[in-house]
Design a protein around this motif. Sequence first.
Motif, PDB file in Angstrom:
ATOM      1  N   ILE A 304      81.639 116.638 -50.589  1.00 59.23           N
ATOM      2  CA  ILE A 304      81.531 116.956 -49.164  1.00 59.23           C
ATOM      3  C   ILE A 304      82.904 116.901 -48.501  1.00 59.23           C
ATOM      4  CG2 ILE A 304      80.600 116.174 -46.949  1.00 59.23           C
ATOM      5  CD1 ILE A 304      78.471 117.478 -48.672  1.00 59.23           C
ATOM      6  N   MET A 305      83.729 115.951 -48.910  1.00 53.75           N
ATOM      7  CA  MET A 305      85.063 115.831 -48.336  1.00 53.75           C
ATOM      8  C   MET A 305      85.881 117.092 -48.585  1.00 53.75           C
ATOM      9  SD  MET A 305      87.837 112.769 -48.920  1.00 53.75           S
ATOM     10  CE  MET A 305      88.081 113.170 -50.657  1.00 53.75           C
ATOM     11  N   ARG A 306      85.698 117.692 -49.757  1.00 54.93           N
ATOM     12  CA  ARG A 306      86.407 118.945 -50.055  1.00 54.93           C
ATOM     13  C   ARG A 306      85.897 120.080 -49.160  1.00 54.93           C
ATOM     14  NH1 ARG A 306      89.095 119.695 -55.049  1.00 54.93           N
ATOM     15  NH2 ARG A 306      89.446 117.743 -56.162  1.00 54.93           N
ATOM     16  N   MET A 307      84.588 120.115 -48.922  1.00 52.60           N
ATOM     17  CA  MET A 307      84.049 121.124 -48.002  1.00 52.60           C
ATOM     18  C   MET A 307      84.626 120.932 -46.600  1.00 52.60           C
ATOM     19  SD  MET A 307      80.013 121.185 -49.052  1.00 52.60           S
ATOM     20  CE  MET A 307      79.483 121.431 -50.752  1.00 52.60           C
ATOM     21  N   ARG A 308      84.768 119.681 -46.183  1.00 54.84           N
ATOM     22  CA  ARG A 308      85.286 119.387 -44.853  1.00 54.84           C
ATOM     23  C   ARG A 308      86.735 119.848 -44.689  1.00 54.84           C
ATOM     24  NH1 ARG A 308      80.775 118.648 -41.864  1.00 54.84           N
ATOM     25  NH2 ARG A 308      79.705 116.673 -42.231  1.00 54.84           N
ATOM     26  N   LYS A 309      87.467 119.946 -45.787  1.00 50.52           N
ATOM     27  CA  LYS A 309      88.858 120.395 -45.693  1.00 50.52           C
ATOM     28  C   LYS A 309      88.965 121.787 -45.082  1.00 50.52           C
ATOM     29  CE  LYS A 309      90.888 117.790 -49.555  1.00 50.52           C
ATOM     30  NZ  LYS A 309      91.607 117.927 -50.832  1.00 50.52           N
ATOM     31  N   LEU A 310      87.938 122.596 -45.275  1.00 53.34           N
ATOM     32  CA  LEU A 310      87.956 123.940 -44.706  1.00 53.34           C
ATOM     33  C   LEU A 310      87.895 123.901 -43.185  1.00 53.34           C
ATOM     34  CD1 LEU A 310      85.632 125.821 -47.191  1.00 53.34           C
ATOM     35  CD2 LEU A 310      88.002 126.393 -46.723  1.00 53.34           C
ATOM     36  N   GLU A 311      87.415 122.792 -42.638  1.00 51.93           N
ATOM     37  CA  GLU A 311      87.273 122.680 -41.191  1.00 51.93           C
ATOM     38  C   GLU A 311      88.587 122.350 -40.489  1.00 51.93           C
ATOM     39  OE1 GLU A 311      84.169 119.905 -40.453  1.00 51.93           O
ATOM     40  OE2 GLU A 311      82.602 121.218 -41.229  1.00 51.93           O
ATOM     41  N   SER A 312      89.637 122.123 -41.275  1.00 54.47           N
ATOM     42  CA  SER A 312      90.919 121.780 -40.665  1.00 54.47           C
ATOM     43  C   SER A 312      91.669 123.000 -40.150  1.00 54.47           C
ATOM     44  CB  SER A 312      91.798 121.049 -41.690  1.00 54.47           C
ATOM     45  OG  SER A 312      92.099 121.906 -42.788  1.00 54.47           O
ATOM     46  N   SER A 313      91.173 124.201 -40.477  1.00 56.27           N
ATOM     47  CA  SER A 313      91.859 125.420 -40.051  1.00 56.27           C
ATOM     48  C   SER A 313      91.420 125.812 -38.640  1.00 56.27           C
ATOM     49  CB  SER A 313      91.554 126.569 -41.008  1.00 56.27           C
ATOM     50  OG  SER A 313      90.218 126.994 -40.856  1.00 56.27           O
ATOM     51  N   SER A 314      92.104 126.801 -38.096  1.00 59.40           N
ATOM     52  CA  SER A 314      91.829 127.230 -36.714  1.00 59.40           C
ATOM     53  C   SER A 314      90.480 127.924 -36.575  1.00 59.40           C
ATOM     54  CB  SER A 314      92.940 128.174 -36.236  1.00 59.40           C
ATOM     55  OG  SER A 314      92.997 129.327 -37.066  1.00 59.40           O
ATOM     56  N   THR A 315      89.884 128.311 -37.699  1.00 53.63           N
ATOM     57  CA  THR A 315      88.596 129.013 -37.645  1.00 53.63           C
ATOM     58  C   THR A 315      87.433 128.075 -37.951  1.00 53.63           C
ATOM     59  OG1 THR A 315      88.853 129.670 -39.969  1.00 53.63           O
ATOM     60  CG2 THR A 315      89.610 131.233 -38.290  1.00 53.63           C
ATOM     61  N   SER A 316      87.656 126.767 -37.783  1.00 57.77           N
ATOM     62  CA  SER A 316      86.631 125.804 -38.186  1.00 57.77           C
ATOM     63  C   SER A 316      85.314 125.980 -37.424  1.00 57.77           C
ATOM     64  CB  SER A 316      87.142 124.372 -37.992  1.00 57.77           C
ATOM     65  OG  SER A 316      87.449 124.132 -36.632  1.00 57.77           O
ATOM     66  N   MET A 317      85.357 126.591 -36.238  1.00 58.15           N
ATOM     67  CA  MET A 317      84.122 126.803 -35.485  1.00 58.15           C
ATOM     68  C   MET A 317      83.175 127.754 -36.228  1.00 58.15           C
ATOM     69  SD  MET A 317      85.204 129.443 -32.411  1.00 58.15           S
ATOM     70  CE  MET A 317      86.459 128.328 -31.810  1.00 58.15           C
ATOM     71  N   HIS A 318      83.717 128.506 -37.171  1.00 52.58           N
ATOM     72  CA  HIS A 318      82.896 129.436 -37.949  1.00 52.58           C
ATOM     73  C   HIS A 318      82.472 128.840 -39.291  1.00 52.58           C
ATOM     74  CE1 HIS A 318      83.774 132.313 -34.915  1.00 52.58           C
ATOM     75  NE2 HIS A 318      85.039 132.452 -35.245  1.00 52.58           N
ATOM     76  N   ARG A 319      82.749 127.561 -39.487  1.00 52.23           N
ATOM     77  CA  ARG A 319      82.357 126.880 -40.713  1.00 52.23           C
ATOM     78  C   ARG A 319      81.114 126.045 -40.411  1.00 52.23           C
ATOM     79  NH1 ARG A 319      87.592 127.299 -43.112  1.00 52.23           N
ATOM     80  NH2 ARG A 319      88.006 129.499 -42.756  1.00 52.23           N
ATOM     81  N   LYS A 320      80.046 126.313 -41.139  1.00 50.16           N
ATOM     82  CA  LYS A 320      78.783 125.635 -40.897  1.00 50.16           C
ATOM     83  C   LYS A 320      78.289 124.970 -42.179  1.00 50.16           C
ATOM     84  CE  LYS A 320      78.151 126.856 -36.546  1.00 50.16           C
ATOM     85  NZ  LYS A 320      78.054 125.849 -35.450  1.00 50.16           N
ATOM     86  N   MET A 321      77.538 123.887 -42.019  1.00 53.12           N
ATOM     87  CA  MET A 321      76.938 123.196 -43.151  1.00 53.12           C
ATOM     88  C   MET A 321      75.554 122.703 -42.747  1.00 53.12           C
ATOM     89  SD  MET A 321      78.116 119.687 -45.119  1.00 53.12           S
ATOM     90  CE  MET A 321      79.800 120.251 -45.349  1.00 53.12           C
ATOM     91  N   ILE A 322      74.571 122.967 -43.608  1.00 51.57           N
ATOM     92  CA  ILE A 322      73.236 122.410 -43.432  1.00 51.57           C
ATOM     93  C   ILE A 322      72.745 121.872 -44.769  1.00 51.57           C
ATOM     94  CG2 ILE A 322      72.608 123.916 -41.499  1.00 51.57           C
ATOM     95  CD1 ILE A 322      70.938 125.584 -43.500  1.00 51.57           C
ATOM     96  N   THR A 323      71.749 121.004 -44.713  1.00 44.31           N
ATOM     97  CA  THR A 323      71.129 120.450 -45.918  1.00 44.31           C
ATOM     98  C   THR A 323      69.626 120.685 -45.840  1.00 44.31           C
ATOM     99  OG1 THR A 323      72.843 118.755 -46.138  1.00 44.31           O
ATOM    100  CG2 THR A 323      70.758 118.362 -47.274  1.00 44.31           C
ATOM    101  N   ILE A 324      69.066 121.225 -46.924  1.00 44.18           N
ATOM    102  CA  ILE A 324      67.620 121.449 -46.998  1.00 44.18           C
ATOM    103  C   ILE A 324      66.985 120.219 -47.627  1.00 44.18           C
ATOM    104  CG2 ILE A 324      65.769 122.958 -47.795  1.00 44.18           C
ATOM    105  CD1 ILE A 324      67.813 125.199 -48.089  1.00 44.18           C
ATOM    106  N   MET A 325      66.219 119.492 -46.860  1.00 44.63           N
ATOM    107  CA  MET A 325      65.617 118.248 -47.340  1.00 44.63           C
ATOM    108  C   MET A 325      64.534 118.540 -48.387  1.00 44.63           C
ATOM    109  SD  MET A 325      67.537 116.266 -45.763  1.00 44.63           S
ATOM    110  CE  MET A 325      66.812 114.685 -46.209  1.00 44.63           C
ATOM    111  N   GLY A 326      64.413 117.620 -49.336  1.00 44.50           N
ATOM    112  CA  GLY A 326      63.404 117.766 -50.378  1.00 44.50           C
ATOM    113  C   GLY A 326      63.818 118.688 -51.514  1.00 44.50           C
ATOM    114  N   THR A 327      65.084 119.144 -51.509  1.00 48.07           N
ATOM    115  CA  THR A 327      65.541 120.071 -52.542  1.00 48.07           C
ATOM    116  C   THR A 327      66.455 119.375 -53.537  1.00 48.07           C
ATOM    117  OG1 THR A 327      67.354 120.759 -51.076  1.00 48.07           O
ATOM    118  CG2 THR A 327      65.384 122.150 -51.120  1.00 48.07           C
TER     119      THR A 327
END
Length: 404
Positions: A304-327
């Motif tokens: 997850i920390m590696r995924m969060r690295k993408l949020e450090s850029s200026s386009t982070s508002m276009h980076r989304k993450m969700i989790t599907i429970m029970g999967t």
Amino acid sequence: MGNSNCRNLGIPLPKGPNAVGCSDFMMDHTLGGTFFRLYYPCVADEDAERPEWIPRKEYLYGLADFMKFNRNLSEKIFNYLFGSFKIPAAMNAPYKQNGKCPVIIFSHGLGAFRTLYSAIGVELASQGFIVAAVEHRDESASATFFYEKTEEMGEKKKASTSTPKPNPTAPDHLAEKWMYYRALKPGEAEFPLRNSQVKKRADECIAALERLIEINSGKKMENVLQTKFDWTTLENSMDLCRIAVMGHSFGGATVIEALCKEVKFKCGIALDAWMFPLDDEIYVRVKQPVFFINSEKFQWAGNIMRMRKLESSSTSMHRKMITIMGTVHQSFPDFTFLTGSWIGKILKLKGEIDPQVGIDLCNKASLAFLQRHLGIEKDFNQWDHLIEGKDVNLIPGTNVKEIS
């Protein structure tokens, strides 16, 4: 392939307004060529041939090798479990002319191959997309094949397995060659191998896109497999301003690598991405929107920390993450629909959620994200709330306790 006790199991039927066709494309015949299965809107035909989910027994051998099972025993078990399943698409059906379709390149996970994510491919095609599911030749697929020229034109084909089944659609002067999954060698460091593989995988996704661009331009293409599908009907069928890349697990890392390498990909969707293979410096170089759709049981803090690295850029508002429970991690490939409850849970192919509910959430959230970032004029924005994790079976972000 043999028969299995299907009960009520099966790959979900697509829910979009279009009937779905599929066809395989290989160009050129060598290891360095392009190989993918194409899903596309087609002319409806209830009597059309439905392709087998596992197209050749060599893929069963590959799955056995990947899972470290005995080939002969595994072939019998896999054939019993999965041998009668069909993909809900019409093989080589005529393309349905209906405006220009957005394009998606799909990358499979470690130990998989091009047909194992058909529930996603057929659904996206039914909603008006053209989807190319790449079969990777980086030794990360459980099995794949290509061709070598025989010594003399017309010589009888030779195969790399002891009991070959020649592909009747290939030219006589080519001999079929199978490549199986390459496991780590004793004492071998994993990162150098996976890092080189993810780079090759991204190149293969880009090459698949290039072939589609050529097909769209009307260029005459030689499909080594000589399928019955008329590829010339795809001329001017694709909206090349609206192209996305999508993948699962190792394919999720491939999405990030491909976005970095090819600006024609306008956005990416990473399903339960395995971020380990990527170089650290890649994160700041990815400029396009990215959507991470994760399972409840696979992710861990470092990933997850590696995924969060993408949020450090200026386009982070276009980076989304969700989790599907029970999967679980295997809630995205088709296996989850094709095994009963107890077998599925023993083999970790099923989670607690109904598999069809899980894949519906994945597909609808993906469609909403694609509409938002490709500028598609559809009604997929009715599912915008899913992008934000607003559903009883979703949470925004991650369920993993992150390192502060």
